[in-house]
Design a protein around this motif. Structure first.
Motif, PDB file in Angstrom:
ATOM      1  N   LYS A  45       0.819  -1.211   0.000  1.00  0.00           N
ATOM      2  CA  LYS A  45       0.000   0.000   0.000  1.00  0.00           C
ATOM      3  C   LYS A  45       0.854   1.263   0.000  1.00  0.00           C
ATOM      4  CE  LYS A  45      -2.579   1.455   3.531  1.00  0.00           C
ATOM      5  NZ  LYS A  45      -3.687   1.509   4.507  1.00  0.00           N
ATOM      6  N   ARG A  46       1.965   1.228   0.723  1.00  0.00           N
ATOM      7  CA  ARG A  46       2.790   2.434   0.860  1.00  0.00           C
ATOM      8  C   ARG A  46       3.803   2.588  -0.270  1.00  0.00           C
ATOM      9  NH1 ARG A  46      -1.109   2.819   3.624  1.00  0.00           N
ATOM     10  NH2 ARG A  46      -1.116   2.737   5.878  1.00  0.00           N
ATOM     11  N   LEU A  47       4.066   1.497  -1.010  1.00  0.00           N
ATOM     12  CA  LEU A  47       5.082   1.511  -2.047  1.00  0.00           C
ATOM     13  C   LEU A  47       4.791   2.618  -3.065  1.00  0.00           C
ATOM     14  CD1 LEU A  47       7.577  -0.199  -2.856  1.00  0.00           C
ATOM     15  CD2 LEU A  47       6.065  -1.514  -4.346  1.00  0.00           C
ATOM     16  N   ARG A  48       5.784   3.427  -3.361  1.00  0.00           N
ATOM     17  CA  ARG A  48       5.677   4.480  -4.366  1.00  0.00           C
ATOM     18  C   ARG A  48       4.681   5.578  -3.986  1.00  0.00           C
ATOM     19  NH1 ARG A  48       7.021   4.616  -9.087  1.00  0.00           N
ATOM     20  NH2 ARG A  48       4.962   5.302  -9.766  1.00  0.00           N
ATOM     21  N   GLN A  49       4.452   5.785  -2.706  1.00  0.00           N
ATOM     22  CA  GLN A  49       3.492   6.807  -2.290  1.00  0.00           C
ATOM     23  C   GLN A  49       3.910   8.216  -2.706  1.00  0.00           C
ATOM     24  OE1 GLN A  49       0.530   7.268  -0.250  1.00  0.00           O
ATOM     25  NE2 GLN A  49       0.094   5.264  -1.051  1.00  0.00           N
ATOM     26  N   SER A  50       5.178   8.514  -2.706  1.00  0.00           N
ATOM     27  CA  SER A  50       5.610   9.902  -2.835  1.00  0.00           C
ATOM     28  C   SER A  50       5.111  10.568  -4.116  1.00  0.00           C
ATOM     29  CB  SER A  50       7.132   9.986  -2.753  1.00  0.00           C
ATOM     30  OG  SER A  50       7.547  11.321  -2.876  1.00  0.00           O
ATOM     31  N   LYS A  51       5.555  10.118  -5.286  1.00  0.00           N
ATOM     32  CA  LYS A  51       5.155  10.737  -6.545  1.00  0.00           C
ATOM     33  C   LYS A  51       3.664  10.580  -6.785  1.00  0.00           C
ATOM     34  CE  LYS A  51       5.841   8.759 -10.610  1.00  0.00           C
ATOM     35  NZ  LYS A  51       4.601   8.902 -11.421  1.00  0.00           N
ATOM     36  N   PHE A  52       3.177   9.370  -6.611  1.00  0.00           N
ATOM     37  CA  PHE A  52       1.765   9.055  -6.841  1.00  0.00           C
ATOM     38  C   PHE A  52       0.874   9.908  -5.939  1.00  0.00           C
ATOM     39  CE2 PHE A  52      -1.590   5.480  -6.521  1.00  0.00           C
ATOM     40  CZ  PHE A  52      -2.234   5.920  -7.656  1.00  0.00           C
ATOM     41  N   ARG A  53       1.262  10.035  -4.673  1.00  0.00           N
ATOM     42  CA  ARG A  53       0.477  10.815  -3.722  1.00  0.00           C
ATOM     43  C   ARG A  53       0.457  12.289  -4.106  1.00  0.00           C
ATOM     44  NH1 ARG A  53       1.645  13.551   1.197  1.00  0.00           N
ATOM     45  NH2 ARG A  53      -0.133  13.563   2.643  1.00  0.00           N
ATOM     46  N   LYS A  54       1.602  12.826  -4.509  1.00  0.00           N
ATOM     47  CA  LYS A  54       1.652  14.242  -4.896  1.00  0.00           C
ATOM     48  C   LYS A  54       0.710  14.521  -6.055  1.00  0.00           C
ATOM     49  CE  LYS A  54       6.396  15.211  -3.409  1.00  0.00           C
ATOM     50  NZ  LYS A  54       7.777  15.471  -3.880  1.00  0.00           N
ATOM     51  N   GLU A  55       0.667  13.591  -7.020  1.00  0.00           N
ATOM     52  CA  GLU A  55      -0.205  13.779  -8.176  1.00  0.00           C
ATOM     53  C   GLU A  55      -1.678  13.752  -7.762  1.00  0.00           C
ATOM     54  OE1 GLU A  55       1.062  10.626 -10.698  1.00  0.00           O
ATOM     55  OE2 GLU A  55       2.706  11.781 -11.565  1.00  0.00           O
ATOM     56  N   LEU A  56      -2.017  12.828  -6.847  1.00  0.00           N
ATOM     57  CA  LEU A  56      -3.409  12.735  -6.401  1.00  0.00           C
ATOM     58  C   LEU A  56      -3.803  13.911  -5.515  1.00  0.00           C
ATOM     59  CD1 LEU A  56      -3.720   8.903  -5.805  1.00  0.00           C
ATOM     60  CD2 LEU A  56      -4.930  10.247  -7.510  1.00  0.00           C
ATOM     61  N   LEU A  57      -2.875  14.375  -4.686  1.00  0.00           N
ATOM     62  CA  LEU A  57      -3.167  15.561  -3.874  1.00  0.00           C
ATOM     63  C   LEU A  57      -3.512  16.749  -4.767  1.00  0.00           C
ATOM     64  CD1 LEU A  57      -0.380  15.314  -1.136  1.00  0.00           C
ATOM     65  CD2 LEU A  57      -2.845  15.273  -0.702  1.00  0.00           C
ATOM     66  N   LYS A  58      -2.771  16.906  -5.841  1.00  0.00           N
ATOM     67  CA  LYS A  58      -3.024  17.995  -6.772  1.00  0.00           C
ATOM     68  C   LYS A  58      -4.374  17.807  -7.476  1.00  0.00           C
ATOM     69  CE  LYS A  58      -1.067  20.366 -10.789  1.00  0.00           C
ATOM     70  NZ  LYS A  58       0.067  20.413 -11.755  1.00  0.00           N
ATOM     71  N   ALA A  59      -4.621  16.570  -7.960  1.00  0.00           N
ATOM     72  CA  ALA A  59      -5.848  16.296  -8.709  1.00  0.00           C
ATOM     73  C   ALA A  59      -7.093  16.486  -7.846  1.00  0.00           C
ATOM     74  CB  ALA A  59      -5.808  14.882  -9.281  1.00  0.00           C
ATOM     75  N   TYR A  60      -7.005  16.064  -6.571  1.00  0.00           N
ATOM     76  CA  TYR A  60      -8.171  16.100  -5.677  1.00  0.00           C
ATOM     77  C   TYR A  60      -8.187  17.318  -4.751  1.00  0.00           C
ATOM     78  CZ  TYR A  60      -9.611  11.452  -7.155  1.00  0.00           C
ATOM     79  OH  TYR A  60     -10.043  10.386  -7.904  1.00  0.00           O
ATOM     80  N   ASP A  61      -7.321  18.289  -5.066  1.00  0.00           N
ATOM     81  CA  ASP A  61      -7.287  19.529  -4.294  1.00  0.00           C
ATOM     82  C   ASP A  61      -7.112  19.246  -2.802  1.00  0.00           C
ATOM     83  OD1 ASP A  61      -7.324  22.294  -3.985  1.00  0.00           O
ATOM     84  OD2 ASP A  61      -9.494  22.385  -3.743  1.00  0.00           O
ATOM     85  N   ASN A  62      -6.203  18.319  -2.483  1.00  0.00           N
ATOM     86  CA  ASN A  62      -5.861  18.002  -1.090  1.00  0.00           C
ATOM     87  C   ASN A  62      -7.073  17.561  -0.262  1.00  0.00           C
ATOM     88  OD1 ASN A  62      -3.239  18.814  -1.733  1.00  0.00           O
ATOM     89  ND2 ASN A  62      -3.577  20.888  -1.010  1.00  0.00           N
ATOM     90  N   THR A  63      -7.988  16.833  -0.883  1.00  0.00           N
ATOM     91  CA  THR A  63      -9.242  16.474  -0.218  1.00  0.00           C
ATOM     92  C   THR A  63      -9.544  14.987  -0.396  1.00  0.00           C
ATOM     93  OG1 THR A  63     -10.130  18.681  -0.693  1.00  0.00           O
ATOM     94  CG2 THR A  63     -11.715  16.988  -0.054  1.00  0.00           C
ATOM     95  N   CYS A  64      -9.843  14.294   0.689  1.00  0.00           N
ATOM     96  CA  CYS A  64     -10.251  12.891   0.614  1.00  0.00           C
ATOM     97  C   CYS A  64     -11.496  12.770  -0.261  1.00  0.00           C
ATOM     98  CB  CYS A  64     -10.530  12.335   2.008  1.00  0.00           C
ATOM     99  SG  CYS A  64     -11.293  10.683   1.998  1.00  0.00           S
ATOM    100  N   ALA A  65     -11.484  11.837  -1.203  1.00  0.00           N
ATOM    101  CA  ALA A  65     -12.603  11.687  -2.138  1.00  0.00           C
ATOM    102  C   ALA A  65     -13.876  11.221  -1.449  1.00  0.00           C
ATOM    103  CB  ALA A  65     -12.224  10.694  -3.241  1.00  0.00           C
ATOM    104  N   VAL A  66     -13.741  10.540  -0.320  1.00  0.00           N
ATOM    105  CA  VAL A  66     -14.918   9.994   0.365  1.00  0.00           C
ATOM    106  C   VAL A  66     -15.397  10.897   1.494  1.00  0.00           C
ATOM    107  CG1 VAL A  66     -15.724   8.087   1.848  1.00  0.00           C
ATOM    108  CG2 VAL A  66     -14.450   7.603  -0.259  1.00  0.00           C
ATOM    109  N   THR A  67     -14.490  11.331   2.351  1.00  0.00           N
ATOM    110  CA  THR A  67     -14.891  12.028   3.569  1.00  0.00           C
ATOM    111  C   THR A  67     -14.832  13.551   3.474  1.00  0.00           C
ATOM    112  OG1 THR A  67     -12.660  12.109   4.509  1.00  0.00           O
ATOM    113  CG2 THR A  67     -13.962  10.100   4.911  1.00  0.00           C
TER     114      THR A  67
END
Length: 280
Positions: free
Chosen positions: A171-193
């Motif tokens: 789950k944590r593997l490759r979080q850094s780049k992937f996470r940065k891209e998702l943070l940008k795409a989702y405007d730093n907001t959890c998609a569910v909560t």
């Protein structure tokens, strides 16, 4: 510099380049005496991998050393330009046109004598992008640093903790780049909560992680850490929290009496850019 092994007869490394002062992927020049005969073929393969991975923030530099006739005044001069740009999103690149243009640019910028009619395309090149050393190793089918660390962790676990550790590592593997891209795409907001606490927002893969090409925005969703855990857990062959193809949240019936049931049937927070929408 650390070598990236390829099938080609050419030298490829990743690390800090003293000529440009930048960190990236370095293709050694073709050189004399047929030293790197597959230089151009390797460059073409790298561009194909950037395209396949939808890589962005890509810049390409002629990393040749200064000469008496050509002193390469700055890194902007060294940059390859295409359609008036010097930083590229490979999702939208026409690869054939880009390759042809890049060769012309390298030939022009690579001249030993700027006044001569023709230069060589076999110059040393530096490529900077959103990919790191681990990504490039994976794209070329090599064992990455991440995989070595994972193996060491696994070797040091007792049998009782092994499965838990394995799942957490995945789950944590490759979080850094992937996470940065998702943070940008989702405007730093959890998609569910709707949570905006950055420290507990994580990048979740929709289709399981299987190399760098699976860590793209539309194969991911930004989730609060506890939602991520429930998204990864199954009961009766169904995720404890899943999302339908029309972006509706589905909470497993076993969670009916929990605080998570309130999300059942809600729509998720979607990225602003439709091209980043998750594919369920």
């Amino acid at each position: 510099m650390k070598e990236i092994k390829t099938e080609f007869d050419a030298t490829l490394n990743y690390g800090f380049d003293k000529v440009t002062g930048l960190v990236g992927l370095l293709i050694d020049s073709g050189g004399g005496n047929n030293r790197n005969p597959d230089h151009t073929i390797l460059f073409r393969d790298i561009l194909s991998k950037l395209k396949k991975n939808n890589s962005h923030n890509v810049s390409i530099y002629v990393a040749a050393r200064k000469t008496a006739a050509n002193n390469y005044p700055d890194n902007d001069y060294r940059k390859i330009k295409f359609e008036n740009q010097s930083e590229f999103n490979f999702r939208n690149i026409d690869l054939a046109k880009f390759m042809s243009n890049a060769n012309d640019e390298i030939r022009e910028k690579g001249k030993v004598d700027p006044n001569s009619p023709n230069g060589s395309i076999h110059k040393k090149l530096l490529i900077t992008s959103d990919l790191n050393e681990n990504d490039w190793n994976e794209l070329f089918g090599n064992t990455s640093t991440n995989q070595i660390v994972v193996q060491e962790l696994i070797n040091n676990q007792n049998e009782e903790d092994l499965e838990y550790t394995y799942q957490k590592i995945k789950k944590r593997l490759r979080q850094s780049k992937f996470r940065k891209e998702l943070l940008k795409a989702y405007d730093n907001t959890c998609a569910v909560t709707g949570c905006k606490v950055l420290d507990i927002l994580e990048a979740a893969h929709i289709e399981p992680y299987n190399g760098a090409h699976t860590s793209v925005v539309n194969n991911g969703i930004l989730l609060r850490s506890d939602i991520h855990d429930l998204f990864d857990l199954y009961k009766e062959e169904k995720r404890l929290i899943t999302i339908s193809s029309d972006f509706k949240i589905e909470v497993h019936s076993s969670l009916k009496d929990s605080e998570y049931w309130k999300y059942d049937g809600n729509g998720i927070n979607l990225p602003k850019d439709k091209s980043d929408y998750p594919k369920f």
